[in-house]
Design a protein around this motif. Structure first.
Motif, PDB file in Angstrom:
ATOM      1  N   ASP A   1       0.859  -1.182   0.000  1.00 30.67           N
ATOM      2  CA  ASP A   1       0.000   0.000   0.000  1.00 30.67           C
ATOM      3  C   ASP A   1       0.896   1.233   0.000  1.00 30.67           C
ATOM      4  OD1 ASP A   1      -2.466   1.409   2.349  1.00 30.67           O
ATOM      5  OD2 ASP A   1      -1.618   2.126   0.437  1.00 30.67           O
ATOM      6  N   ALA A   2       1.017   1.857  -1.163  1.00 31.62           N
ATOM      7  CA  ALA A   2       1.933   3.005  -1.309  1.00 31.62           C
ATOM      8  C   ALA A   2       1.233   4.334  -1.046  1.00 31.62           C
ATOM      9  CB  ALA A   2       2.540   3.005  -2.714  1.00 31.62           C
ATOM     10  N   GLY A   3      -0.005   4.258  -0.591  1.00 37.45           N
ATOM     11  CA  GLY A   3      -0.750   5.489  -0.307  1.00 37.45           C
ATOM     12  C   GLY A   3      -0.409   6.074   1.058  1.00 37.45           C
ATOM     13  N   LYS A   4       0.351   5.313   1.857  1.00 37.70           N
ATOM     14  CA  LYS A   4       0.707   5.801   3.210  1.00 37.70           C
ATOM     15  C   LYS A   4       1.893   6.767   3.119  1.00 37.70           C
ATOM     16  CE  LYS A   4      -0.530   1.303   5.282  1.00 37.70           C
ATOM     17  NZ  LYS A   4       0.094   0.076   5.851  1.00 37.70           N
ATOM     18  N   SER A   5       2.395   7.180   4.274  1.00 37.09           N
ATOM     19  CA  SER A   5       3.543   8.103   4.286  1.00 37.09           C
ATOM     20  C   SER A   5       4.798   7.378   3.795  1.00 37.09           C
ATOM     21  CB  SER A   5       3.798   8.597   5.719  1.00 37.09           C
ATOM     22  OG  SER A   5       4.382   7.533   6.472  1.00 37.09           O
ATOM     23  N   ILE A   6       5.807   8.133   3.442  1.00 36.99           N
ATOM     24  CA  ILE A   6       7.064   7.558   2.937  1.00 36.99           C
ATOM     25  C   ILE A   6       7.626   6.561   3.947  1.00 36.99           C
ATOM     26  CG2 ILE A   6       9.479   8.091   2.354  1.00 36.99           C
ATOM     27  CD1 ILE A   6       8.419  10.737   1.083  1.00 36.99           C
ATOM     28  N   ASP A   7       7.669   6.957   5.208  1.00 38.53           N
ATOM     29  CA  ASP A   7       8.235   6.067   6.239  1.00 38.53           C
ATOM     30  C   ASP A   7       7.387   4.813   6.426  1.00 38.53           C
ATOM     31  OD1 ASP A   7       9.443   8.814   8.339  1.00 38.53           O
ATOM     32  OD2 ASP A   7      10.251   7.872   6.519  1.00 38.53           O
ATOM     33  N   GLU A   8       6.079   4.980   6.424  1.00 38.03           N
ATOM     34  CA  GLU A   8       5.200   3.804   6.608  1.00 38.03           C
ATOM     35  C   GLU A   8       5.358   2.848   5.425  1.00 38.03           C
ATOM     36  OE1 GLU A   8       1.621   6.090   6.958  1.00 38.03           O
ATOM     37  OE2 GLU A   8       1.342   5.572   9.089  1.00 38.03           O
ATOM     38  N   VAL A   9       5.457   3.391   4.235  1.00 32.28           N
ATOM     39  CA  VAL A   9       5.641   2.518   3.061  1.00 32.28           C
ATOM     40  C   VAL A   9       6.963   1.769   3.187  1.00 32.28           C
ATOM     41  CG1 VAL A   9       5.978   2.484   0.547  1.00 32.28           C
ATOM     42  CG2 VAL A   9       4.185   3.919   1.555  1.00 32.28           C
ATOM     43  N   PHE A  10       8.007   2.488   3.594  1.00 32.78           N
ATOM     44  CA  PHE A  10       9.311   1.821   3.709  1.00 32.78           C
ATOM     45  C   PHE A  10       9.288   0.729   4.761  1.00 32.78           C
ATOM     46  CE2 PHE A  10      13.450   0.863   2.714  1.00 32.78           C
ATOM     47  CZ  PHE A  10      14.321   0.956   3.783  1.00 32.78           C
ATOM     48  N   GLU A  11       8.516   0.889   5.812  1.00 34.68           N
ATOM     49  CA  GLU A  11       8.392  -0.188   6.815  1.00 34.68           C
ATOM     50  C   GLU A  11       7.838  -1.451   6.135  1.00 34.68           C
ATOM     51  OE1 GLU A  11      10.481   1.543   9.305  1.00 34.68           O
ATOM     52  OE2 GLU A  11       9.622  -0.409   9.886  1.00 34.68           O
ATOM     53  N   GLU A  12       6.881  -1.251   5.258  1.00 31.09           N
ATOM     54  CA  GLU A  12       6.312  -2.414   4.524  1.00 31.09           C
ATOM     55  C   GLU A  12       7.346  -2.999   3.563  1.00 31.09           C
ATOM     56  OE1 GLU A  12       3.474  -2.403   6.775  1.00 31.09           O
ATOM     57  OE2 GLU A  12       3.273  -3.818   5.104  1.00 31.09           O
ATOM     58  N   VAL A  13       8.063  -2.114   2.901  1.00 28.77           N
ATOM     59  CA  VAL A  13       9.092  -2.574   1.945  1.00 28.77           C
ATOM     60  C   VAL A  13      10.147  -3.397   2.673  1.00 28.77           C
ATOM     61  CG1 VAL A  13      11.000  -1.768   0.465  1.00 28.77           C
ATOM     62  CG2 VAL A  13       8.753  -0.667   0.308  1.00 28.77           C
ATOM     63  N   LYS A  14      10.559  -2.929   3.840  1.00 34.27           N
ATOM     64  CA  LYS A  14      11.606  -3.639   4.593  1.00 34.27           C
ATOM     65  C   LYS A  14      11.175  -5.068   4.906  1.00 34.27           C
ATOM     66  CE  LYS A  14      12.585  -0.358   7.749  1.00 34.27           C
ATOM     67  NZ  LYS A  14      13.197   0.288   8.956  1.00 34.27           N
ATOM     68  N   LYS A  15       9.911  -5.242   5.233  1.00 31.40           N
ATOM     69  CA  LYS A  15       9.431  -6.596   5.567  1.00 31.40           C
ATOM     70  C   LYS A  15       9.617  -7.534   4.372  1.00 31.40           C
ATOM     71  CE  LYS A  15       5.849  -4.871   8.716  1.00 31.40           C
ATOM     72  NZ  LYS A  15       4.415  -4.476   8.710  1.00 31.40           N
ATOM     73  N   ILE A  16       9.404  -7.001   3.191  1.00 31.49           N
ATOM     74  CA  ILE A  16       9.516  -7.849   1.984  1.00 31.49           C
ATOM     75  C   ILE A  16      10.971  -8.187   1.683  1.00 31.49           C
ATOM     76  CG2 ILE A  16       9.195  -7.803  -0.539  1.00 31.49           C
ATOM     77  CD1 ILE A  16       6.547  -6.365  -0.016  1.00 31.49           C
ATOM     78  N   PHE A  17      11.862  -7.226   1.989  1.00 33.14           N
ATOM     79  CA  PHE A  17      13.277  -7.463   1.674  1.00 33.14           C
ATOM     80  C   PHE A  17      13.993  -8.230   2.782  1.00 33.14           C
ATOM     81  CE2 PHE A  17      14.518  -5.245  -2.206  1.00 33.14           C
ATOM     82  CZ  PHE A  17      13.321  -4.631  -2.525  1.00 33.14           C
ATOM     83  N   THR A  18      13.334  -8.320   3.942  1.00 31.74           N
ATOM     84  CA  THR A  18      13.998  -9.012   5.058  1.00 31.74           C
ATOM     85  C   THR A  18      13.468 -10.438   5.117  1.00 31.74           C
ATOM     86  OG1 THR A  18      13.998  -6.890   6.223  1.00 31.74           O
ATOM     87  CG2 THR A  18      14.523  -8.868   7.524  1.00 31.74           C
ATOM     88  N   PRO A  19      14.309 -11.417   4.814  1.00 34.80           N
ATOM     89  CA  PRO A  19      13.833 -12.812   4.792  1.00 34.80           C
ATOM     90  C   PRO A  19      13.294 -13.225   6.160  1.00 34.80           C
ATOM     91  CG  PRO A  19      16.241 -12.702   4.449  1.00 34.80           C
ATOM     92  CD  PRO A  19      15.764 -11.308   4.562  1.00 34.80           C
ATOM     93  N   ALA A  20      12.175 -13.948   6.099  1.00 36.79           N
ATOM     94  CA  ALA A  20      11.569 -14.434   7.358  1.00 36.79           C
ATOM     95  C   ALA A  20      12.549 -15.441   7.965  1.00 36.79           C
ATOM     96  CB  ALA A  20      10.246 -15.103   7.031  1.00 36.79           C
ATOM     97  N   ASN A  21      12.762 -15.382   9.287  1.00 34.69           N
ATOM     98  CA  ASN A  21      13.731 -16.355   9.872  1.00 34.69           C
ATOM     99  C   ASN A  21      13.016 -17.664  10.259  1.00 34.69           C
ATOM    100  OD1 ASN A  21      12.235 -15.291  11.927  1.00 34.69           O
ATOM    101  ND2 ASN A  21      13.929 -14.029  12.739  1.00 34.69           N
TER     102      ASN A  21
END
Ligand SMILES: Nc1ncnc2c1ncn2[C@@H]1O[C@H](COP(=O)(O)OP(=O)(O)OP(=O)(O)O)[C@@H](O)[C@H]1O
Ligand SMILES: Nc1ccn([C@@H]2O[C@H](COP(=O)(O)O)[C@@H](O)[C@H]2O)c(=O)n1
Ligand SMILES: [Mg+2]
Length: 198
Positions: free
Chosen positions: A178-198
């Motif tokens: 969801d890219a409609g949120k703030s820049i920081d909130e979007v990046f929090e979502e992006v980080k989850k995708i780039f960070t492999p689940a342990n």
């Protein structure tokens, strides 16, 4: 070599349903800058490479300029060659390809020439109203940041980019944010995708 394509925004097919939006201004370039800082990818923006080609005064420059003004998609052999050269010159093997592929021709040409498929496709989901607002206040002096071109770009996206998203979705390669949120909130979502689940 891992390749992540940034395909943008929502599409209007019933599968992805919701807002009829499409095209630029979702924040791809903004988030690419964050991802590069945080995860160390090489960011290759197809649009930036094309604009650099215009500035270089090359023989394709005028054609590219005119197509960007019209919000049209430049012939793939031009864009793919620029991307391939940039990848070869980078000395890296982790790429964030931004604003590419924009249509089926882009996709097929890239995979034919390079022989590589993206690891996954980041799909930024944003309302058309929000994207239009962002583009009209972008202030980067771009020839395509005007309401006429923006509307053409949205139309080009809906007609040309939807099949590409569905192609990758059929391969379970699309990660939607969801890219409609703030820049920081979007990046929090992006980080989850780039960070492999342990
Ligand atoms: N989450 C956000 N909230 C508000 N403004 C944003 C957000 N993300 C980006 N912006 C702003 O919106 C404008 C467009 O962002 P950006 O250039 O990253 O979009 P883009 O998807 O790369 O667009 P294009 O495809 O036209 O290059 C910029 O001025 C940017 O600062
Ligand atoms: N694969 C592509 C990417 C871009 N273009 C042209 O450049 C314009 C700007 O692209 P941004 O990603 O920087 O917004 C775009 O509207 C197209 O005219 C292209 O042809 N092919
Ligand atoms: Mg951009």
């Amino acid at each position: 070599m891992s390749l992540l394509f940034f395909i943008f925004n929502q599409i209007c097919s019933n599968k992805w349903q919701k807002l009829r939006t499409g095209g630029p201004g979702s924040g791809k370039g903004t988030q690419c800058a964050n991802i590069v800082k945080y995860f160390g990818f090489t960011h290759l923006s197809a649009g930036d490479l094309l604009r650099a080609e215009i500035k270089s005064g090359s023989e394709n420059g005028t054609m590219i300029q005119n197509m960007i003004k019209e919000g049209k998609i430049v012939p793939s052999e031009v864009t793919v060659k620029l991307l391939q050269h940039a990848m070869q010159e980078s000395g890296n093997n982790k790429f964030l390809i931004d604003g590419f592929p924009r249509n089926e021709e882009n996709r097929a040409a890239f995979e034919k020439v390079t022989g590589i498929e993206p690891e996954f496709v980041l799909f930024f989901n944003c309302s058309e109203e929000e994207m239009e607002k962002r583009l009209l206040s972008r202030n980067e002096g771009r020839v395509d940041d005007n309401i006429e071109t923006i509307r053409k770009r949205f139309k080009v996206f809906v007609e040309s980019s939807i099949p590409v998203i569905e192609y990758y979705d059929a391969k379970s390669k699309v990660r939607k944010i969801d890219a409609g949120k703030s820049i920081d909130e979007v990046f929090e979502e992006v980080k989850k995708i780039f960070t492999p689940a342990n």
